[in-house]
Scaffold this motif. Sequence first.
Motif, mmCIF file in Angstrom:
data_model
loop_
_atom_site.group_PDB
_atom_site.id
_atom_site.type_symbol
_atom_site.label_atom_id
_atom_site.label_comp_id
_atom_site.label_asym_id
_atom_site.label_seq_id
_atom_site.Cartn_x
_atom_site.Cartn_y
_atom_site.Cartn_z
ATOM 1 N N LEU A 1 0.819 -1.214 0.000
ATOM 2 C CA LEU A 1 0.000 0.000 0.000
ATOM 3 C C LEU A 1 0.859 1.273 0.000
ATOM 4 O O LEU A 1 0.596 2.179 -0.797
ATOM 5 C CB LEU A 1 -0.978 -0.019 1.180
ATOM 6 C CG LEU A 1 -2.016 1.091 1.197
ATOM 7 C CD1 LEU A 1 -2.895 1.014 -0.053
ATOM 8 C CD2 LEU A 1 -2.870 0.995 2.446
ATOM 9 N N PRO A 2 1.888 1.390 0.836
ATOM 10 C CA PRO A 2 2.725 2.592 0.758
ATOM 11 C C PRO A 2 3.453 2.740 -0.583
ATOM 12 O O PRO A 2 3.659 3.855 -1.056
ATOM 13 C CB PRO A 2 3.729 2.421 1.894
ATOM 14 C CG PRO A 2 3.070 1.515 2.854
ATOM 15 C CD PRO A 2 2.221 0.593 2.025
ATOM 16 N N LEU A 3 3.819 1.626 -1.204
ATOM 17 C CA LEU A 3 4.469 1.709 -2.510
ATOM 18 C C LEU A 3 3.528 2.239 -3.575
ATOM 19 O O LEU A 3 3.898 3.064 -4.410
ATOM 20 C CB LEU A 3 5.010 0.336 -2.921
ATOM 21 C CG LEU A 3 6.244 -0.156 -2.154
ATOM 22 C CD1 LEU A 3 6.595 -1.568 -2.579
ATOM 23 C CD2 LEU A 3 7.406 0.773 -2.380
ATOM 24 N N VAL A 4 2.275 1.781 -3.564
ATOM 25 C CA VAL A 4 1.297 2.237 -4.548
ATOM 26 C C VAL A 4 0.956 3.705 -4.324
ATOM 27 O O VAL A 4 0.923 4.503 -5.263
ATOM 28 C CB VAL A 4 0.027 1.353 -4.482
ATOM 29 C CG1 VAL A 4 -1.082 1.939 -5.334
ATOM 30 C CG2 VAL A 4 0.351 -0.063 -4.904
ATOM 31 N N VAL A 5 0.731 4.085 -3.090
ATOM 32 C CA VAL A 5 0.390 5.478 -2.777
ATOM 33 C C VAL A 5 1.588 6.387 -3.063
ATOM 34 O O VAL A 5 1.428 7.488 -3.603
ATOM 35 C CB VAL A 5 -0.063 5.609 -1.308
ATOM 36 C CG1 VAL A 5 -0.231 7.068 -0.918
ATOM 37 C CG2 VAL A 5 -1.357 4.848 -1.090
ATOM 38 N N ALA B 1 1.918 9.668 -5.850
ATOM 39 C CA ALA B 1 2.173 11.017 -5.360
ATOM 40 C C ALA B 1 3.545 11.533 -5.756
ATOM 41 O O ALA B 1 3.944 12.602 -5.339
ATOM 42 C CB ALA B 1 2.052 11.034 -3.840
ATOM 43 N N SER B 2 4.312 10.792 -6.547
ATOM 44 C CA SER B 2 5.673 11.239 -6.864
ATOM 45 C C SER B 2 5.639 12.395 -7.860
ATOM 46 O O SER B 2 4.694 12.586 -8.603
ATOM 47 C CB SER B 2 6.479 10.079 -7.443
ATOM 48 O OG SER B 2 5.964 9.731 -8.700
ATOM 49 N N THR B 3 6.720 13.158 -7.900
ATOM 50 C CA THR B 3 6.822 14.287 -8.828
ATOM 51 C C THR B 3 7.430 13.809 -10.135
ATOM 52 O O THR B 3 8.092 12.785 -10.212
ATOM 53 C CB THR B 3 7.710 15.391 -8.238
ATOM 54 O OG1 THR B 3 8.993 14.848 -7.978
ATOM 55 C CG2 THR B 3 7.116 15.952 -6.967
ATOM 56 N N LEU B 4 7.248 14.578 -11.158
ATOM 57 C CA LEU B 4 7.801 14.249 -12.453
ATOM 58 C C LEU B 4 9.298 14.550 -12.476
ATOM 59 O O LEU B 4 9.763 15.446 -11.768
ATOM 60 C CB LEU B 4 7.076 15.038 -13.542
ATOM 61 C CG LEU B 4 5.574 14.744 -13.678
ATOM 62 C CD1 LEU B 4 4.952 15.681 -14.684
ATOM 63 C CD2 LEU B 4 5.350 13.293 -14.049
ATOM 64 N N PRO B 5 10.070 13.866 -13.295
ATOM 65 C CA PRO B 5 11.524 14.074 -13.317
ATOM 66 C C PRO B 5 11.980 15.500 -13.582
ATOM 67 O O PRO B 5 12.950 15.935 -12.978
ATOM 68 C CB PRO B 5 11.992 13.118 -14.406
ATOM 69 C CG PRO B 5 10.964 12.048 -14.426
ATOM 70 C CD PRO B 5 9.678 12.703 -14.074
ATOM 71 N N PRO B 6 11.336 16.317 -14.444
ATOM 72 C CA PRO B 6 11.828 17.691 -14.624
ATOM 73 C C PRO B 6 11.779 18.521 -13.346
ATOM 74 O O PRO B 6 12.574 19.440 -13.172
ATOM 75 C CB PRO B 6 10.901 18.276 -15.681
ATOM 76 C CG PRO B 6 10.413 17.106 -16.447
ATOM 77 C CD PRO B 6 10.323 15.993 -15.443
#
Length: 75
Positions: free
Chosen positions: A10-14, A18-23
């Motif tokens: 569950l923490p991996l999926v969430v 919610a991660s930011t894009l590489p730029p």
Amino acid sequence: MKPSLFVVGLPLVVGGCASTLPPDVVASSAAIEEPSPRPVVYRSPVSGYVTRQPVDPKPWRRQNDLQSPQKGDAS
């Protein structure tokens, strides 16, 4: 299902959602163009050393008279 699957999965999926894009993560060009700091100049750790030799003690009464107030102040 095993509870450990929820604890790990569950923490991996969430976190993936919610991660930011590489730029947004890449450093800006302003950080790359900063001037480099001045080079460090070597200074020997014993450069300010002064040799001191033991000496015989001076008469204490003369040293006391030199530091005492003139004319026997009552302080």
